[in-house]
Design a protein around this motif. Structure first.
Motif, short mmCIF file in Angstrom:
data_model
loop_
_atom_site.label_atom_id
_atom_site.label_comp_id
_atom_site.label_asym_id
_atom_site.label_seq_id
_atom_site.Cartn_x
_atom_site.Cartn_y
_atom_site.Cartn_z
N THR A 51 -5.52 5.10 2.51
CA THR A 51 -4.66 3.99 2.10
C THR A 51 -5.03 3.55 0.69
O THR A 51 -6.19 3.23 0.41
CB THR A 51 -4.78 2.81 3.07
OG1 THR A 51 -4.38 3.23 4.38
CG2 THR A 51 -3.90 1.65 2.63
N SER A 68 -5.34 10.32 6.55
CA SER A 68 -4.76 9.72 5.36
C SER A 68 -5.69 8.70 4.74
O SER A 68 -6.60 8.18 5.39
CB SER A 68 -3.41 9.06 5.69
OG SER A 68 -3.61 7.98 6.59
N ASP A 104 -4.44 0.72 -2.00
CA ASP A 104 -3.99 -0.66 -2.11
C ASP A 104 -3.51 -0.94 -3.53
O ASP A 104 -4.28 -0.85 -4.49
CB ASP A 104 -5.14 -1.61 -1.75
CG ASP A 104 -4.69 -3.06 -1.61
OD1 ASP A 104 -3.58 -3.38 -2.08
OD2 ASP A 104 -5.44 -3.87 -1.05
N GLN A 160 0.31 5.64 1.10
CA GLN A 160 -0.55 6.54 1.86
C GLN A 160 -0.74 7.85 1.11
O GLN A 160 0.22 8.46 0.64
CB GLN A 160 0.06 6.83 3.24
CG GLN A 160 0.18 5.61 4.13
CD GLN A 160 -1.18 5.06 4.53
OE1 GLN A 160 -2.11 5.80 4.82
NE2 GLN A 160 -1.30 3.74 4.54
N THR A 174 0.83 -1.20 0.00
CA THR A 174 0.00 0.00 0.00
C THR A 174 0.87 1.26 0.00
O THR A 174 2.06 1.21 0.34
CB THR A 174 -0.92 0.05 1.24
OG1 THR A 174 -0.11 0.09 2.42
CG2 THR A 174 -1.84 -1.16 1.28
#
Length: 219
Positions: free
Chosen positions: A54, A52, A56, A45, A43
């Motif tokens: 995430t 934040s 993927d 950020q 991942t």
């Protein structure tokens, strides 16, 4: 790095089979692989300083090829192989809050060069089905690019860019099954696991499993 049992089993079995091999029964071959790989917890950020998002990027397409030496043995043939695969993921993301917006462009390219021992066997009276397994050491090269721009309603805007290259090493293990579609070609499915340590600042481990459609010529 923690070495998984499956890779060790493949290597030990391959070394044992080499000591039993006697005569060459299959010629050298080349294999094309096309599929996808999923890495564990891969991942990035997309942050604005207070919260934040995430992103993927664990799943990505992967393709490449493999070359195998002539197999030695009777019911089970054993030999050496080398393979090269490339995987990649790229895109953009936007993260909005009441006070700012963050725009992120990212890309990750991974190149694997590996080699080891393989063993295969042909099944049936006409030997139209082949099963195989292989494993050995792996070298990996990764290129990562992340560019972010933060547009703040209050205060100064913020821009960042991170561009890095890294190398890693580890193990791979793979297996598959193929069926003969012509005199010198076989079509099938395969899976491949990788366990790699890398020195990217945001990625320490490239552990993943890939699944492929394969075509092998020369057997």
């Amino acid at each position: 790095m923690q070495i998984r049992n499956s890779a060790g089993v493949v290597l030990i079995a391959g070394m044992s089979l080499i000591t039993l091999a006697a005569t060459a029964t299959t010629g050298p071959s080349v294999q094309a692989l096309l599929g996808a790989v999923r890495y564990d917890n891969l991942t990035i950020q997309n942050a604005n300083g207070t919260s934040s998002q995430t992103i993927d990027i664990s799943t990505m397409p992967q393709f490449g090829g493999a070359w195998s030496s002539a197999g030695k043995g009777e019911k089970i043939q054993v030999g050496l192989e080398c393979n090269f695969l490339m995987s990649f993921n790229y895109g953009s993301a936007t993260y909005n809050t009441s006070v700012s917006s963050v725009y992120t462009d990212y890309s990750l390219w991974i190149f694997d060069l590996a080699g080891g021992i393989y063993a295969n066997a042909f099944l049936g009276k006409e030997e139209k089905i082949r099963i195989y397994a292989a494993g050995g050491p792996l070298l990996s090269s990764a290129w990562s690019y992340v560019e972010s721009y933060q547009d703040n309603l209050v205060g100064s805007d913020y821009y960042s860019r991170n561009n890095e290259n890294a190398f890693g090493y580890g193990l791979y293990a793979r297996t598959g099954v193929e069926i003969r579609v012509n005199e010198y070609g076989m079509l099938g499915l395969g899976v491949r696991g990788t366990w790699v340590d890398t020195d990217l600042s945001t990625i320490n481990d490239l552990t993943g499993v890939g699944a492929f459609v394969t075509y092998t010529a020369g057997l």
